[in-house]
Write a protein that holds these residues in place. Structure first.
Motif, mmCIF file in Angstrom:
data_model
loop_
_atom_site.group_PDB
_atom_site.id
_atom_site.type_symbol
_atom_site.label_atom_id
_atom_site.label_comp_id
_atom_site.label_asym_id
_atom_site.label_seq_id
_atom_site.Cartn_x
_atom_site.Cartn_y
_atom_site.Cartn_z
ATOM 1 N N VAL A 50 0.830 -1.208 0.000
ATOM 2 C CA VAL A 50 0.000 0.000 0.000
ATOM 3 C C VAL A 50 0.866 1.259 0.000
ATOM 4 N N GLU A 51 2.098 1.153 0.458
ATOM 5 C CA GLU A 51 2.979 2.312 0.501
ATOM 6 C C GLU A 51 3.380 2.780 -0.904
ATOM 7 N N ALA A 52 3.169 1.930 -1.899
ATOM 8 C CA ALA A 52 3.499 2.301 -3.290
ATOM 9 C C ALA A 52 2.255 2.632 -4.094
ATOM 10 N N ALA A 53 1.091 2.648 -3.462
ATOM 11 C CA ALA A 53 -0.156 2.914 -4.188
ATOM 12 C C ALA A 53 -0.350 4.412 -4.403
ATOM 13 N N LEU B 72 -2.769 2.655 5.632
ATOM 14 C CA LEU B 72 -3.451 3.262 4.495
ATOM 15 C C LEU B 72 -3.589 4.765 4.695
ATOM 16 N N LYS B 73 -4.004 5.183 5.880
ATOM 17 C CA LYS B 73 -4.169 6.612 6.147
ATOM 18 C C LYS B 73 -2.839 7.349 6.036
ATOM 19 N N LYS B 74 -1.773 6.704 6.467
ATOM 20 C CA LYS B 74 -0.450 7.329 6.352
ATOM 21 C C LYS B 74 -0.101 7.567 4.893
ATOM 22 N N ARG B 75 -0.432 6.587 4.041
ATOM 23 C CA ARG B 75 -0.162 6.748 2.606
ATOM 24 C C ARG B 75 -1.043 7.843 2.006
#
Length: 960
Positions: free
Chosen positions: A411-414, A435-438
């Motif tokens: 998810v960090e690359a989404a 997810l919120k961090k991303r």
């Protein structure tokens, strides 16, 4: 088998740099080589040199406020903070000089001068960073006597000290003592950076500064705090302290294990004092959670020692009799005799099993082996039938395997994330934090949900698009997105030609391009504005790496399998598969629902998702087990209940599932169970299903066993025994004893032997062993000769089935219709503090947040029915009725109501119908036509149920 050795769990002060290039510098005369961007503090720590610190932590961004980590750098003036100073080539750093020692002692003196010196009686004694740092800097006395301080309630004259604040003990799990706060901001930063809730802040300035949980009138219980424990873990003093540590004492040893709640699969250190569990601390080395947790995994473990646990086997001739405590041999003999007699009278197909998604892989494997090798049929099913069975079918048809494509790190690359039919902040909170961090870093979010979940808008994040569709219209919305992608030329033709069947794509494109699938054509059906849907489809197709995460709001429909296929179609159309930041990811509900499916719990599949009709697949197990396996698929749970009512299915072994509360159409479930001659419940508590049981076998909690769980990202994690089973046996041992009472002759002595059998028979687990898991920490299947270290990303070079298959997704309206009698649509779900049917969380302090199920209803719908906030209301459907309190909210749209199913006093599933997914029989929990009206008390059904439950739970003591 060698023991697990806890890896280096030190706090390095600042996060690890991800740079690939390295830098060499000198620290205290020693050469050190680290990745570029590393802080001086971390570089020193990696060289084994500890720099004193208070505000720094490697789970948080560098802050530089405590001024304790000062260093001297050759050629630079002053004494910079090592946590905020990056390394540079050739840099020469000194961490211990007379000047630094003097400065650090001076800084520490100021901290201690405004801190109570009650170390001997403080709960954090021996586990306090302030105490440790005072020793590290050599502080032996304090020269200052503070005229004002924060730790004495009254002055010498007896006046109330305006700087003193009372301890906040409102939270059931931890206390907040402002008198011990050093205002390092670690708790505030953890709430922001790790959890993403932004519930805490620093109130006041200078000497008046203190941590605040919200408005002046707020406590930690009434604030936005979600009790994840990140602030408690970050606190370097006893300011934020677990009540369990205050009551029991400082832990003395730790065992790393895996959480038994949701499908995220967080790793924890179970910290013990003797044989008593003091606290669960999220393990930094856990590859699913990276040291974070939620309120359930962090604090809600008390159920394992709850007084309601049944620790002795029990039997009864009839469900109308009281329970009688007996020995294990007596209980197992009773069960074996009954099951044998049933099969002799009614045939081999008259009994079956239900495996547990809360038990380990090894335990689940043995239960399905029991029915196939001992009962000699395929009557095995699991809770995935009522949650994610459409995932198995839909992804199996399109990609070739029924599992998520990514790891959580992906998810960090989404760049774009579509969340459809899922509520991660409540159901999968640790993933939601990532997810919120991303999203805070710039990724765009599309939410497809009839309800305004927290992700639509919460502190510092907001969805780019919220498609608030009408329940039951998922397929129409997903197909309309495909229509936009196809008709506007947004499909990735190169990917499709290389990875999918081009002729099948042509057929699908013709179907999707039909004007009847246009957003404008379905707007009146779905309630989603056409312009909003088009914009969302364009964002998904053109916004960069696009990932889809979905949950039970997708699968628990009459067209659940079709929607899963439609989601897979979107990923293939846009080429969003096979690399980091993309993919199709089911968010599994229970901790081991993925594993229970992997282990062959479905009636048509052997372990590893191989159909029982396959001669080659059956031969593998027949050679090992020495029996002939029935080639015909067995009964699903709904089929078992139907057959029981008809009189042909008579015996059930149900391990760790509570189908009376969790399955739809409760009246029908009760009728099926009541019609059986032998129901064996194997569980921790006398659950609702046990009301209809003849044998109760006490279960063991996750803290009392060895084994493995498989999380939603296919990650196989070790579960390690923290304490001895209170009932005397782990669950796998109980199943083995039952099998042997039936003549099986099994001889497993440790779960590792069961895993060896799984590896020997299941290709995707071929390389898995306890030894390899101890070395790697965890492994994502498939793990075999081709992928000896596992497979974080699926379908990288090609799909498991060869070429991806695009399939038409025709919308077919559910048979459940609204009308004058039942004009509203009920949809159900979960809440953060409770879990599934609540058997675990209801027996913890989590009930302070959610003591009962409530009905969310829009103010407009409430007004026309004369319903006010908190009123008792009657919720009725064609299947049944119940009563519960109303909560007026705009989180649901007019015409839609919502409730949870955590409390058996409500029994929300007495409302849901027996409509189900066309391919898998997954129940349609998410679409039930209902009516809401004021009520003055429990329904007749609730009264009857309560009376029956009370009679069914009478227990006689063991005979002398």
């Amino acid at each position: 088998m060698k023991d697990f050795i806890l890896p280096d769990d030190r706090d390095f002060g600042t996060p690890r740099s991800r740079a690939t290039e390295t830098v060499t510098l000198e620290i205290d005369g020693f050469p050190v080589t680290v990745p570029a961007g590393t802080s001086v503090m971390r570089a020193a720590a990696e060289a084994g040199i500890s720099v004193p610190k208070l505000c720094a932590s490697d789970t948080l961004d560098a802050f530089g406020s405590c001024r304790l980590c000062l260093v001297e750098i050759e050629g630079r003036a002053g004494t910079p903070a090592s946590c905020t100073t990056p390394v540079a080539p050739g840099m020469k750093v000194r961490t211990q000089t007379p000047k630094l020692k003097q400065l650090r002692r001076g800084v520490m003196e100021l901290y201690i001068s405004d801190h109570p010196l009650d170390c001997l009686t403080c709960a954090a004694n021996g586990d306090c960073e302030l105490q440790d740092m005072a020793g590290a800097v050599g502080l032996r006395d304090v020269r200052y006597e503070a005229v004002e301080n924060h730790f004495t309630p009254r002055s010498a004259a007896g006046d109330l000290n305006p700087q003193w604040m009372a301890k906040d003990e409102s939270n059931p799990y931890f206390t907040y003592d402002p008198s011990k706060c050093i205002v390092c901001s670690r708790c505030v930063r953890a709430c922001e950076e790790v959890q993403g809730t932004f519930a805490l802040t620093i109130d006041g300035r200078g000497f008046d500064s203190r941590v605040s949980a919200g408005m002046a009138s707020d406590s930690f219980l009434t604030s936005d705090c979600v009790s994840c424990g990140a602030c408690v873990q970050a606190c370097p003093t006893a300011t934020l302290q677990e009540k369990s540590v205050i009551e029991i004492g400082t832990p003395e040893r730790a065992v790393v294990t895996t959480c038994a709640y949701c499908g995220v699969g967080c790793s924890f250190k179970a910290e013990m004092r003797g044989d008593e569990l003091v606290r669960m601390v999220p393990y930094k080395g856990g590859k699913a959670n990276h040291g974070h947790s939620c309120v359930k995994g962090r604090f809600a473990y008390g159920y394992a020692a709850h007084k309601d646990r049944i620790l002795k086997p029990m039997v009864r001739e009839s469900i109308h009799d009281p329970w009688q405590e007996v020995s294990w041999d007596e209980a197992l003999g009773f069960a074996a005799r009954r099951l044998t007699a049933i099969q002799e009278k009614h045939g081999r197909q008259s009994v079956g099993v239900i495996t547990s998604s809360r038990c380990t892989n090894e335990e689940t494997y043995l239960v399905q082996k029991l029915t196939r090798a001992v009962f000699r049929n395929n009557n095995t099913d699991t809770c995935a039938r009522v949650c994610h069975s459409p995932t198995g079918y839909g992804l199996g048809q399109t990609f070739g395997t029924s599992a998520g494509t990514q790891d959580f790190d992906s998810v960090e690359a989404a760049d774009v994330v579509m969340v459809i039919g899922a509520n991660p902040t409540d159901g999968h909170p640790v993933f939601a934090s990532r997810l919120k961090k991303r999203l805070r870093k710039g990724a765009k979010l599309i939410v497809v949900d009839p309800r305004r979940i927290d992700l639509v808008k919460s502190p510092h994040i907001a969805a780019a698009h919220h498609l608030a569709l009408r329940p039951g219209t998922n397929v129409a919305v997903v197909t309309a997105m495909a229509h936009v992608i196809v008709t506007e030329g947004l499909a990735d033709e190169k990917f499709i030609r290389e990875r999918c069947d081009w002729d099948e794509f042509q057929d699908f494109a013709e179907f999707a391009a039909d004007p009847r699938h246009a957003p404008e054509a379905i707007e009146s059906l779905t309630g989603v504005p056409a312009a909003e849907l088009r914009a969302a489809a364009r964002l998904y197709a053109t916004g960069g790496n696009a990932a889809i995460y979905y949950g039970l709001g997708v699968t628990e429909h009459s067209q659940g399998s079709t929607t899963v296929i439609g989601i897979a179609n979107l990923a293939m159309l846009t080429g969003n598969i096979g690399r980091p930041g993309v993919g199709v990811n089911p968010l599994r509900g229970q901790n081991n629902v993925q594993g229970s499916c992997d282990m062959g719990s479905f009636p048509h599949e052997l372990p590893g998702y191989r159909h029982v009709k396959s001669d080659a697949a059956r031969a593998v197990f027949e050679r090992l087990w020495g029996v002939e396996i029935d080639p015909e698929p067995g009964l699903r749970i709904p089929n078992m209940l139907d057959a029981a009512v008809e009189g042909t299915f008579k015996g059930l072994y149900c391990q760790g599932e509570d189908i009376l509360q969790s399955d739809p159409d409760t009246r029908h479930v009760a009728a099926g169970l009541a019609a059986m001659e032998c129901v064996i419940v194997h569980d921790l508590f006398l659950n609702e299903t046990a009301n209809y049981a003849h044998v109760f076998l006490p279960g063991s909690s996750f803290l009392e066993k060895d084994g493995t769980f498989t999380n939603a990202e296919r990650r196989i994690n070790r579960v390690r025994k923290v304490m001895a089973p209170k009932n005397g046996f782990a669950d796998w041992e109980v199943t083995q004893m039952l099998a042997n009472a039936l003549g099986a002759g099994w001889g497993y002595t440790h779960p590792s032997q069961i895993m060896d059998e799984i590896a020997a028979t299941t290709p995707s687990f071929a390389g898995v062993s306890y030894e390899r898991l101890e070395e790697a920490g965890s492994i994502q299947w498939p793990c075999n000769e081709e992928h000896p270290l596992g497979t974080p990303l699926m379908h990288v070079e090609g799909f498991v089935r060869g070429r991806g298959k695009l399939i038409r997704t025709e919308y077919v309206a559910t048979d459940e219709k609204t009308g004058p009698r039942f004009p509203l649509l009920l949809t159900t779900g979960r809440i953060l503090s409770q879990y599934n049917v609540g058997a675990q969380t209801r027996r913890t302090a989590n009930s302070v947040w959610h003591p009962e199920d409530v009905l969310e209803i829009h103010p407009h719908d409430a007004e026309v029915r004369g319903v006010a906030e908190g009123d008792w209301v009657r919720l009725a459907s064609r299947a049944g009725e119940t009563t519960l309190r109303a909560r007026l909210t705009d989180r649901v749209s007019p015409g839609v109501v919502y409730t949870t199913f955590h409390h058996p006093t409500t029994q929300a599933n007495v409302i849901t119908t027996d409509f189900s997914d066309w391919a898998t029989n997954c129940p349609e929990y998410k679409v039930t036509a209902v009516q809401v009206a004021p009520s003055n008390g429990p329904s007749d059904w609730q009264e009857d149920y309560r009376a029956q439950a009370n009679l069914a739970r009478r227990i006689l003591p063991a005979a002398e």
